[in-house]
Design a protein around this motif. Sequence first.
Motif, PDB file in Angstrom:
ATOM      1  N   TRP A   1       0.814  -1.214   0.000  1.00 45.34           N
ATOM      2  CA  TRP A   1       0.000   0.000   0.000  1.00 45.34           C
ATOM      3  C   TRP A   1       0.845   1.260   0.000  1.00 45.34           C
ATOM      4  CZ3 TRP A   1      -4.872  -1.103  -1.079  1.00 45.34           C
ATOM      5  CH2 TRP A   1      -5.324  -2.404  -0.812  1.00 45.34           C
ATOM      6  N   ASP A   2       1.949   1.240   0.700  1.00 51.43           N
ATOM      7  CA  ASP A   2       2.916   2.337   0.657  1.00 51.43           C
ATOM      8  C   ASP A   2       4.207   1.838   1.292  1.00 51.43           C
ATOM      9  OD1 ASP A   2       2.870   2.795   3.550  1.00 51.43           O
ATOM     10  OD2 ASP A   2       0.987   3.870   3.258  1.00 51.43           O
ATOM     11  N   GLU A   3       5.226   2.661   1.283  1.00 50.12           N
ATOM     12  CA  GLU A   3       6.521   2.301   1.854  1.00 50.12           C
ATOM     13  C   GLU A   3       6.754   2.913   3.231  1.00 50.12           C
ATOM     14  OE1 GLU A   3       8.360   0.023   0.435  1.00 50.12           O
ATOM     15  OE2 GLU A   3       6.857  -0.070  -1.178  1.00 50.12           O
ATOM     16  N   GLY A   4       5.708   3.562   3.779  1.00 51.65           N
ATOM     17  CA  GLY A   4       5.920   4.260   5.035  1.00 51.65           C
ATOM     18  C   GLY A   4       6.802   5.476   4.837  1.00 51.65           C
ATOM     19  N   ASN A   5       7.347   5.984   5.911  1.00 47.50           N
ATOM     20  CA  ASN A   5       8.269   7.116   5.814  1.00 47.50           C
ATOM     21  C   ASN A   5       9.154   7.122   7.064  1.00 47.50           C
ATOM     22  OD1 ASN A   5       6.619   8.285   7.870  1.00 47.50           O
ATOM     23  ND2 ASN A   5       5.306   9.220   6.302  1.00 47.50           N
ATOM     24  N   ALA A   6       9.856   8.195   7.273  1.00 48.13           N
ATOM     25  CA  ALA A   6      10.811   8.236   8.379  1.00 48.13           C
ATOM     26  C   ALA A   6      10.144   8.106   9.738  1.00 48.13           C
ATOM     27  CB  ALA A   6      11.607   9.541   8.324  1.00 48.13           C
ATOM     28  N   ASP A   7       8.859   8.450   9.825  1.00 51.01           N
ATOM     29  CA  ASP A   7       8.164   8.446  11.110  1.00 51.01           C
ATOM     30  C   ASP A   7       7.218   7.266  11.297  1.00 51.01           C
ATOM     31  OD1 ASP A   7       9.111  11.103  12.073  1.00 51.01           O
ATOM     32  OD2 ASP A   7       8.064  11.790  10.278  1.00 51.01           O
ATOM     33  N   PHE A   8       6.835   6.604  10.208  1.00 51.03           N
ATOM     34  CA  PHE A   8       5.841   5.541  10.282  1.00 51.03           C
ATOM     35  C   PHE A   8       6.278   4.329   9.465  1.00 51.03           C
ATOM     36  CE2 PHE A   8       3.346   9.340  11.126  1.00 51.03           C
ATOM     37  CZ  PHE A   8       2.446   8.923  12.107  1.00 51.03           C
ATOM     38  N   PRO A   9       5.905   3.113   9.921  1.00 55.68           N
ATOM     39  CA  PRO A   9       6.138   1.924   9.108  1.00 55.68           C
ATOM     40  C   PRO A   9       5.157   1.889   7.946  1.00 55.68           C
ATOM     41  CG  PRO A   9       4.865   1.341  11.042  1.00 55.68           C
ATOM     42  CD  PRO A   9       5.259   2.793  11.209  1.00 55.68           C
ATOM     43  N   PRO A  10       5.356   0.990   6.987  1.00 54.38           N
ATOM     44  CA  PRO A  10       4.398   0.878   5.882  1.00 54.38           C
ATOM     45  C   PRO A  10       2.997   0.544   6.385  1.00 54.38           C
ATOM     46  CG  PRO A  10       6.410  -0.306   5.369  1.00 54.38           C
ATOM     47  CD  PRO A  10       6.517   0.098   6.802  1.00 54.38           C
ATOM     48  N   THR A  11       2.012   0.954   5.620  1.00 55.50           N
ATOM     49  CA  THR A  11       0.618   0.677   5.951  1.00 55.50           C
ATOM     50  C   THR A  11       0.365  -0.831   5.974  1.00 55.50           C
ATOM     51  OG1 THR A  11      -0.215   2.772   5.123  1.00 55.50           O
ATOM     52  CG2 THR A  11      -1.743   0.917   5.080  1.00 55.50           C
ATOM     53  N   SER A  12      -0.428  -1.265   6.950  1.00 57.55           N
ATOM     54  CA  SER A  12      -0.758  -2.683   7.119  1.00 57.55           C
ATOM     55  C   SER A  12      -2.250  -2.890   6.915  1.00 57.55           C
ATOM     56  CB  SER A  12      -0.354  -3.144   8.526  1.00 57.55           C
ATOM     57  OG  SER A  12      -0.925  -4.396   8.839  1.00 57.55           O
ATOM     58  N   MET A  13      -2.604  -3.937   6.142  1.00 55.05           N
ATOM     59  CA  MET A  13      -3.988  -4.351   5.987  1.00 55.05           C
ATOM     60  C   MET A  13      -4.138  -5.753   6.572  1.00 55.05           C
ATOM     61  SD  MET A  13      -6.545  -6.244   4.447  1.00 55.05           S
ATOM     62  CE  MET A  13      -5.798  -7.060   3.055  1.00 55.05           C
ATOM     63  N   GLN A  14      -5.100  -5.922   7.493  1.00 50.50           N
ATOM     64  CA  GLN A  14      -5.324  -7.215   8.116  1.00 50.50           C
ATOM     65  C   GLN A  14      -6.806  -7.575   8.086  1.00 50.50           C
ATOM     66  OE1 GLN A  14      -2.984  -9.413   9.414  1.00 50.50           O
ATOM     67  NE2 GLN A  14      -1.494  -8.015   8.490  1.00 50.50           N
ATOM     68  N   VAL A  15      -7.091  -8.806   7.661  1.00 48.47           N
ATOM     69  CA  VAL A  15      -8.454  -9.333   7.735  1.00 48.47           C
ATOM     70  C   VAL A  15      -8.667  -9.877   9.134  1.00 48.47           C
ATOM     71  CG1 VAL A  15     -10.075 -11.046   6.827  1.00 48.47           C
ATOM     72  CG2 VAL A  15      -8.479  -9.889   5.285  1.00 48.47           C
ATOM     73  N   SER A  16      -9.744  -9.440   9.783  1.00 49.54           N
ATOM     74  CA  SER A  16      -9.997  -9.846  11.169  1.00 49.54           C
ATOM     75  C   SER A  16     -11.138 -10.844  11.305  1.00 49.54           C
ATOM     76  CB  SER A  16     -10.311  -8.619  12.032  1.00 49.54           C
ATOM     77  OG  SER A  16     -11.414  -7.903  11.497  1.00 49.54           O
ATOM     78  N   ASN A  17     -11.984 -10.963  10.266  1.00 45.35           N
ATOM     79  CA  ASN A  17     -13.108 -11.890  10.376  1.00 45.35           C
ATOM     80  C   ASN A  17     -13.621 -12.252   8.994  1.00 45.35           C
ATOM     81  OD1 ASN A  17     -16.221 -12.490  10.749  1.00 45.35           O
ATOM     82  ND2 ASN A  17     -15.264 -12.795  12.746  1.00 45.35           N
ATOM     83  N   LEU A  18     -13.931 -13.546   8.802  1.00 39.80           N
ATOM     84  CA  LEU A  18     -14.610 -14.032   7.604  1.00 39.80           C
ATOM     85  C   LEU A  18     -15.792 -14.872   8.050  1.00 39.80           C
ATOM     86  CD1 LEU A  18     -11.699 -15.260   5.278  1.00 39.80           C
ATOM     87  CD2 LEU A  18     -13.187 -13.300   4.878  1.00 39.80           C
ATOM     88  N   HIS A  19     -16.933 -14.655   7.410  1.00 43.43           N
ATOM     89  CA  HIS A  19     -18.110 -15.439   7.776  1.00 43.43           C
ATOM     90  C   HIS A  19     -18.922 -15.742   6.521  1.00 43.43           C
ATOM     91  CE1 HIS A  19     -21.509 -16.995  10.035  1.00 43.43           C
ATOM     92  NE2 HIS A  19     -22.290 -16.246   9.277  1.00 43.43           N
ATOM     93  N   ALA A  20     -19.305 -16.997   6.383  1.00 45.19           N
ATOM     94  CA  ALA A  20     -20.174 -17.410   5.282  1.00 45.19           C
ATOM     95  C   ALA A  20     -20.786 -18.756   5.645  1.00 45.19           C
ATOM     96  CB  ALA A  20     -19.403 -17.511   3.968  1.00 45.19           C
ATOM     97  N   GLY A  21     -21.883 -19.084   5.020  1.00 47.10           N
ATOM     98  CA  GLY A  21     -22.457 -20.414   5.185  1.00 47.10           C
ATOM     99  C   GLY A  21     -23.607 -20.483   6.160  1.00 47.10           C
ATOM    100  N   THR A  22     -24.381 -21.560   6.047  1.00 45.20           N
ATOM    101  CA  THR A  22     -25.548 -21.788   6.885  1.00 45.20           C
ATOM    102  C   THR A  22     -25.246 -22.696   8.068  1.00 45.20           C
ATOM    103  OG1 THR A  22     -26.224 -23.737   5.631  1.00 45.20           O
ATOM    104  CG2 THR A  22     -27.015 -21.591   4.841  1.00 45.20           C
ATOM    105  N   GLY A  23     -24.064 -23.288   8.082  1.00 52.27           N
ATOM    106  CA  GLY A  23     -23.733 -24.280   9.089  1.00 52.27           C
ATOM    107  C   GLY A  23     -23.855 -25.701   8.572  1.00 52.27           C
ATOM    108  N   ALA A  24     -24.491 -25.844   7.424  1.00 54.22           N
ATOM    109  CA  ALA A  24     -24.632 -27.169   6.808  1.00 54.22           C
ATOM    110  C   ALA A  24     -23.473 -27.402   5.836  1.00 54.22           C
ATOM    111  CB  ALA A  24     -25.964 -27.279   6.077  1.00 54.22           C
TER     112      ALA A  24
END
Length: 379
Positions: free
Chosen positions: A222-245
């Motif tokens: 997403w970017d390389e960050g800069n002198a003050d910040f690390p590169p941007t991080s994207m994290q998936v925290s939840n996935l949900h699908a299905g009826t349970g069957a």
Amino acid sequence: MSDVLDLTCELIRRRSVTPDDAGCQALIAERLARVGFTMENLRYGDVDNLWATHRGSGASGPTLMFLGHTDVVPSGPETSWQSPPFEPTITNGRLYGRGAADMKGSVAAMVVALEQFVGAYPDHPGRVGLLITSDEEGVAIDGVRKVIEHFRAADERIEFCVVGEPSAKERLGDLIRVGRRGSLSATLTVRGIQGHVAYPEKALNPIHAFGPALAALAAERWDEGNADFPPTSMQVSNLHAGTGANNVIPGTLTALFNFRYSTASRAEDLQARSEAILRRHGLDFHIDWQLSGQPFLTPPGGRLRETVVAVCRDLCQLDPEQSTGGGTSDGRFIALLGTEVVEIGPVNATIHKVDECVAVHELEQLPAIYQAVCERLLV
């Protein structure tokens, strides 16, 4: 028992699980009123906010705000604690209790420091203030975010803000926060066609459809960050699908993901690039975005940043790491006023955990740090 330790214990005894203040702010207001502070109670929805200020004899000068919160996260099963979470207990030089580190200890230290400062310098230049909310650990809608709207309408100017969030890693003063990353969250719904797993040609599996797009999102730089910040991080925290069957192809998939992003990116660009990836993979989707906070930085050379660094060197005998890591704090709202913001507080190793605690000797050192910041900026 020292004044700051006694006040911290009194605050811990109040079961102020967010957004309930449970009387903490009334206790603080009573103490500060006795030494000449003016109180402004700002209640929005179910959230209590207290703005206590002291101006020395009408003298002009900058405003130094201390910022904290009285709400705490739930304790979890109380039987898992070595002592009751809302009954402060001192064991082996540590004070145990929910909020000891995050952040009733810092709030108590701020109160004591302000009492001592205005007692020593009743005619100090400028203004000192303490802003306390009970909505930092929750949704953070009716707390400092709403107070900032009030400040803007009242044309409040805040030059400096010290946040009492637990910043230290191993010892008080070894790390201060001079900025924070932004937080951008997404709720994505991918639409498919529900059907029988034996007849996939009559259905459209949104899990299968989303797989390549998810891989592309995860691989994106997403970017390389800069002198003050690390590169941007994207994290998936939840996935949900299905009826349970196990014999039903789901009709929809829901994914939650979050960007922690630096000043090298803008929220609008992250949104646009994400949606472009989803469209490129031919998904039928809907996405809702929530911007929790924009990144902010108090740059090197800023008066507050240099003052806090000098205080750490003098009082803690440490050269603090100057970090923009971690999550978010209410400092992100104050920074929108153009305010210099620095966070300094206790060791954060036990925050939100069972047996949260703070070293008593470091808690008792904290008021002197906050008072020194007042003296160096206002006297």
